[in-house]
Design an enzyme around this catalytic site. Sequence first.
Site, PDB file in Angstrom:
ATOM      1  N   ASP A  67      99.927  39.117  92.324  1.00 45.41           N
ATOM      2  CA  ASP A  67      99.215  40.020  93.230  1.00 45.41           C
ATOM      3  C   ASP A  67      99.021  39.426  94.614  1.00 45.41           C
ATOM      4  OD1 ASP A  67      97.431  38.078  92.373  1.00 45.41           O
ATOM      5  OD2 ASP A  67      96.182  39.450  91.224  1.00 45.41           O
ATOM      6  N   ASN A 136      85.372  40.793  84.275  1.00 42.42           N
ATOM      7  CA  ASN A 136      85.383  42.205  83.838  1.00 42.42           C
ATOM      8  C   ASN A 136      86.636  42.547  83.025  1.00 42.42           C
ATOM      9  OD1 ASN A 136      87.410  42.286  85.754  1.00 42.42           O
ATOM     10  ND2 ASN A 136      86.456  43.843  87.060  1.00 42.42           N
ATOM     11  N   HIS A 138      89.817  42.039  83.987  1.00 45.25           N
ATOM     12  CA  HIS A 138      91.054  42.352  84.729  1.00 45.25           C
ATOM     13  C   HIS A 138      92.077  41.229  84.560  1.00 45.25           C
ATOM     14  CE1 HIS A 138      89.669  40.463  88.854  1.00 45.25           C
ATOM     15  NE2 HIS A 138      90.160  39.552  88.057  1.00 45.25           N
ATOM     16  N   GLU A 143      92.267  46.557  87.220  1.00 43.09           N
ATOM     17  CA  GLU A 143      90.825  46.632  87.020  1.00 43.09           C
ATOM     18  C   GLU A 143      90.477  47.610  85.892  1.00 43.09           C
ATOM     19  OE1 GLU A 143      89.075  44.472  88.457  1.00 43.09           O
ATOM     20  OE2 GLU A 143      89.099  44.523  90.634  1.00 43.09           O
TER      21      GLU A 143
HETATM   22  P1  PGA Z   1      89.277  32.765  88.484  1.00 40.77           P
HETATM   23  O1  PGA Z   1      89.799  34.255  88.602  1.00 40.77           O
HETATM   24  O2  PGA Z   1      90.381  31.963  87.910  1.00 40.77           O
HETATM   25  O3  PGA Z   1      88.959  32.378  89.898  1.00 40.77           O
HETATM   26  O4  PGA Z   1      88.077  32.805  87.596  1.00 40.77           O
HETATM   27  C1  PGA Z   1      90.451  34.832  87.535  1.00 40.77           C
HETATM   28  C2  PGA Z   1      90.781  36.274  87.837  1.00 40.77           C
HETATM   29  O5  PGA Z   1      89.979  36.938  88.517  1.00 40.77           O
HETATM   30  O6  PGA Z   1      91.822  36.743  87.381  1.00 40.77           O
END
Ligand code: PGA
Length: 254
Positions: A67, A136, A138, A143
């Site tokens: 992404d 959450n 994702h 999302e």
């Molecule tokens: P993080 O993010 O590794 O910074 O916890 C993970 C994500 O949001 O996919």
Amino acid sequence: MKVIVAKNYEELSDIAAKQIVELVSEKPQAILGLATGSTPEGMYKRLVELYNENKVDFSKTKSFNLDEYKGLKGEHPQSYRYFMNTKLFDHINIDKANTYVPNGTAENIEEECLAYDERITAAGGIDLQVLGIGNNGHIGFNEPSDFLYMGTHLTDLTEDTINANSRFFDSKDEVPTQAITMGLGGIMKAKRILLLASGEKKAPIIAKLVEGKISTKIPASILQVHSDVVVIVNEAAASLLKKNSIRNIESISL
Ligand code: PGA
């Protein structure tokens, strides 16, 4: 889904990095699916170390990132292109021309998304996809929603994600509100998936990912139907899993 519980973040990063090294050693022209965020940082650091020890050669490898924020140029310090260059690509012998990150400043985003998926297909598909997971649920920027997307697409970020990612920006107002992300179809087509999670904050979502029902409200839960997913967590992130969900690393042939 195989769940490996590493003692700590360092071990988690080491196990994940060695999975990539093993794949690239067996298949030098491997196609890697890469992720940003704080979780895989240790894995990238370890990969750079292993590269410096001559344990791996990335000269024929290609990579596709999950992404990119809409509106951020590759030179922006919070762009995912910048993250990948500075954490990994600048320090190994991968050909930068073979590293792909969606272009967040493309004039025609729809065309950019279609072209991104076509490029992955033309390269032969992703051999190993690395994923983090949002609190959450994702993966990439897919999302929680009433529906999920197959292909690469533009998406609005949820308030949860904007709050979580604001730690990297000077203020919450600077966090882009949209991003380009590979879809669930693209992720599920990867031959193998490595999902990494570290820390107590990730424990509730890891329990839902491994033991919960499949739901579009937890996009990562769809990984339960993929035939080769390895979840690598540290003890803190595994703390809410039932004992029988966990397989000990020695008992797993990776
Ligand atoms: P993080 O993010 O590794 O910074 O916890 C993970 C994500 O949001 O996919």
